[in-house]
Design an enzyme around this catalytic site. Structure first.
Site, mmCIF file in Angstrom:
data_model
loop_
_atom_site.group_PDB
_atom_site.id
_atom_site.type_symbol
_atom_site.label_atom_id
_atom_site.label_comp_id
_atom_site.label_asym_id
_atom_site.label_seq_id
_atom_site.Cartn_x
_atom_site.Cartn_y
_atom_site.Cartn_z
ATOM 1 N N GLY A 165 73.095 79.941 66.263
ATOM 2 C CA GLY A 165 72.040 79.922 67.278
ATOM 3 C C GLY A 165 70.696 79.835 66.593
ATOM 4 N N TYR A 207 76.386 76.965 74.869
ATOM 5 C CA TYR A 207 76.102 78.380 75.129
ATOM 6 C C TYR A 207 74.591 78.533 75.209
ATOM 7 C CZ TYR A 207 76.846 83.402 74.773
ATOM 8 O OH TYR A 207 76.905 84.748 75.018
ATOM 9 N N HIS A 215 81.269 76.831 73.298
ATOM 10 C CA HIS A 215 80.312 77.156 72.233
ATOM 11 C C HIS A 215 80.012 78.657 72.318
ATOM 12 C CE1 HIS A 215 78.437 72.846 71.905
ATOM 13 N NE2 HIS A 215 79.680 72.773 72.324
ATOM 14 N N GLU A 217 80.224 66.531 75.353
ATOM 15 C CA GLU A 217 79.569 67.842 75.451
ATOM 16 C C GLU A 217 78.816 67.909 76.780
ATOM 17 O OE1 GLU A 217 77.334 69.740 72.097
ATOM 18 O OE2 GLU A 217 75.677 69.697 73.528
ATOM 19 N N LYS A 256 81.691 77.982 55.693
ATOM 20 C CA LYS A 256 82.204 78.040 57.071
ATOM 21 C C LYS A 256 83.678 77.625 57.084
ATOM 22 C CE LYS A 256 78.422 75.978 59.302
ATOM 23 N NZ LYS A 256 77.556 75.704 60.474
HETATM 24 P P1 FAD Z 1 74.565 78.312 60.125
HETATM 25 O O1 FAD Z 1 75.789 77.567 59.740
HETATM 26 O O2 FAD Z 1 74.584 79.800 59.993
HETATM 27 O O3 FAD Z 1 73.349 77.681 59.298
HETATM 28 C C1 FAD Z 1 72.002 77.946 59.672
HETATM 29 C C2 FAD Z 1 71.115 77.791 58.447
HETATM 30 O O4 FAD Z 1 71.345 78.864 57.557
HETATM 31 C C3 FAD Z 1 71.352 76.505 57.641
HETATM 32 O O5 FAD Z 1 70.113 76.063 57.125
HETATM 33 C C4 FAD Z 1 72.265 76.968 56.524
HETATM 34 O O6 FAD Z 1 72.160 76.153 55.360
HETATM 35 C C5 FAD Z 1 71.749 78.375 56.282
HETATM 36 N N1 FAD Z 1 72.801 79.281 55.785
HETATM 37 C C6 FAD Z 1 74.075 79.373 56.232
HETATM 38 N N2 FAD Z 1 74.749 80.308 55.529
HETATM 39 C C7 FAD Z 1 73.875 80.821 54.625
HETATM 40 C C8 FAD Z 1 73.969 81.827 53.618
HETATM 41 N N3 FAD Z 1 75.111 82.478 53.389
HETATM 42 N N4 FAD Z 1 72.865 82.102 52.876
HETATM 43 C C9 FAD Z 1 71.696 81.440 53.087
HETATM 44 N N5 FAD Z 1 71.551 80.468 54.032
HETATM 45 C C10 FAD Z 1 72.627 80.183 54.791
HETATM 46 N N6 FAD Z 1 72.632 76.235 69.873
HETATM 47 C C11 FAD Z 1 72.781 77.018 70.972
HETATM 48 O O7 FAD Z 1 71.981 77.935 71.198
HETATM 49 N N7 FAD Z 1 73.817 76.812 71.854
HETATM 50 C C12 FAD Z 1 74.743 75.829 71.661
HETATM 51 O O8 FAD Z 1 75.671 75.665 72.466
HETATM 52 C C13 FAD Z 1 74.622 74.982 70.514
HETATM 53 N N8 FAD Z 1 75.515 73.999 70.265
HETATM 54 C C14 FAD Z 1 75.391 73.226 69.131
HETATM 55 C C15 FAD Z 1 76.364 72.241 68.876
HETATM 56 C C16 FAD Z 1 76.270 71.440 67.746
HETATM 57 C C17 FAD Z 1 77.331 70.370 67.486
HETATM 58 C C18 FAD Z 1 75.172 71.609 66.844
HETATM 59 C C19 FAD Z 1 75.036 70.702 65.631
HETATM 60 C C20 FAD Z 1 74.220 72.588 67.086
HETATM 61 C C21 FAD Z 1 74.315 73.419 68.228
HETATM 62 N N9 FAD Z 1 73.387 74.434 68.503
HETATM 63 C C22 FAD Z 1 73.523 75.222 69.622
HETATM 64 C C23 FAD Z 1 72.226 74.634 67.612
HETATM 65 C C24 FAD Z 1 72.494 75.684 66.494
HETATM 66 O O9 FAD Z 1 72.665 76.955 67.078
HETATM 67 C C25 FAD Z 1 71.290 75.663 65.567
HETATM 68 O O10 FAD Z 1 71.228 74.445 64.870
HETATM 69 C C26 FAD Z 1 71.173 76.836 64.601
HETATM 70 O O11 FAD Z 1 69.842 76.857 64.060
HETATM 71 C C27 FAD Z 1 72.150 76.796 63.428
HETATM 72 O O12 FAD Z 1 73.404 77.091 63.801
HETATM 73 P P2 FAD Z 1 74.645 76.973 62.742
HETATM 74 O O13 FAD Z 1 75.830 77.510 63.441
HETATM 75 O O14 FAD Z 1 74.699 75.625 62.181
HETATM 76 O O15 FAD Z 1 74.126 78.025 61.643
#
Ligand code: FAD
Length: 295
Positions: free
Chosen positions: A109, A49, A78, A17, A164
């Site tokens: 995010g 991103y 991303h 990454e 997801k």
């Molecule tokens: P989600 O999968 O939407 O989950 C977020 C939270 O919401 C979790 O607690 C989940 O349990 C909860 N949730 C999900 N669906 C529901 C639902 N239907 N009802 C209720 N609760 C729900 N951030 C950046 O800004 N830029 C990047 O490039 C970036 N790259 C990353 C790469 C990796 C490998 C990882 C692990 C993280 C990265 N992040 C990045 C950070 C990420 O954006 C944050 O961790 C963010 O807070 C969660 O993103 P997610 O896509 O996991 O969210």
């Protein structure tokens, strides 16, 4: 190439990454970084991103395209959605397609200060469904071996992980962790929910103390006793701490690979020296695993 094809071919995928340079003046350094990373022959490089998800100054597409077209390494872009409208996301998706990018790591995010959402998407699964409808991209997503820092618990997090997968993600990359037992427990729990997607373990070699403090508060990861001991011992010796951080990451990777993980995703922090040291230490192990599949 879609990264699904890479996972189908290999028993162990090894990827990096990187993040886009923050200022125009640092763009030159990214060429040097990519030149060195390419020589380490990763299966793909993912490009983060910018936090906040702003379209302005977003260099993810540009850099992903550079990775793929100039350096000949498969790229994963991303993309976060929490701060974007559907129209803005569609603009980026069209731009990614025009640049020949085939893989997206679809993310929510982080919620902005004050919790006010500007976009049309609340969770990553909604972005995943939206991208899936187009049919153009291979979709990866994030997972959290110790649970998301703001989530209720691992069990609920895994239910959302399943969502997801059902929405179209075929591959997960994990948040960094320093205790492999959390990762193994996570794998066992996700199996109970019949989550089938390939999962790469995210490994971050820690090279300075400030980085560790930032990470633990941002991601909520646990630090095992032996890790804390190393940090405390070498915190004032930059080179010793860097080398101990590399050795720790290598030990974690050897254990994970020997336990049969699908892949290792190295958070390089744009540091080719650290990436090279780690890659050199594990390349015979990676080759051995993939040779077994070829036979
Ligand atoms: P989600 O999968 O939407 O989950 C977020 C939270 O919401 C979790 O607690 C989940 O349990 C909860 N949730 C999900 N669906 C529901 C639902 N239907 N009802 C209720 N609760 C729900 N951030 C950046 O800004 N830029 C990047 O490039 C970036 N790259 C990353 C790469 C990796 C490998 C990882 C692990 C993280 C990265 N992040 C990045 C950070 C990420 O954006 C944050 O961790 C963010 O807070 C969660 O993103 P997610 O896509 O996991 O969210």
């Amino acid at each position: 190439m879609k990264i699904d094809e890479i996972f189908a071919k290999k028993d162990l995928v090894f990827s990096f990454e990187i993040f886009p340079p923050k200022t125009t003046s640092s763009v030159d350094t990214i060429y040097k970084t990519l030149e060195e990373l390419k020589d380490l022959k990763p299966d793909f490089i993912s490009v983060t991103y910018g936090a906040g998800g702003s379209l302005v100054n977003n260099r993810t597409t540009e850099l992903s395209s550079l990775v793929k077209k100039i350096y000949g390494v498969e790229a994963v872009a991303h993309l976060t959605c929490i701060n974007s409208t559907k129209e803005e996301i569609d603009y980026i998706l069209n731009d990614l397609k025009a640049h020949g990018i085939e893989n997206i790591l679809a993310l929510r995010g982080d919620i902005p200060e004050g919790g006010v959402l500007k976009g049309d998407f609340k969770y990553a699964y909604e972005l995943i469904s939206h991208i899936k409808k187009r049919g153009d991209f291979n979709i990866a997503a994030a997972c959290y071996p110790e649970g998301h820092v703001k989530g209720k618990n691992l069990k609920e997090d895994l239910i959302h992980l399943k969502l997801k997968e059902e929405s179209g993600a075929t591959h997960f990359i994990s948040q960094l962790f320093f205790d492999n037992n959390y990762f193994y427990n996570f794998l066992e729990e996700k199996d109970k929910l019949n989550i089938k997607s390939s999962i790469e373990a995210g490994i971050m070699p820690v090279t300075n103390k400030a980085q560790i403090e930032r990470l633990t508060s941002l991601c909520g990861v646990n630090l095992p006793e032996k890790f804390i001991k190393i940090v405390n011992k070498y915190e004032y010796d930059r080179v010793a701490l860097r080398d101990a951080g590399i050795a720790y990451a290598v030990e974690q990777i050897v254990d994970l690979v020997s336990s049969g993980v699908d892949g290792i995703h190295l958070y390089t922090m744009n540091n080719p020296y650290v990436a090279r040291k780690i890659t050199e230490s594990i390349s015979s192990i990676i080759n051995s695993i993939n040779k077994q599949k070829a036979i």
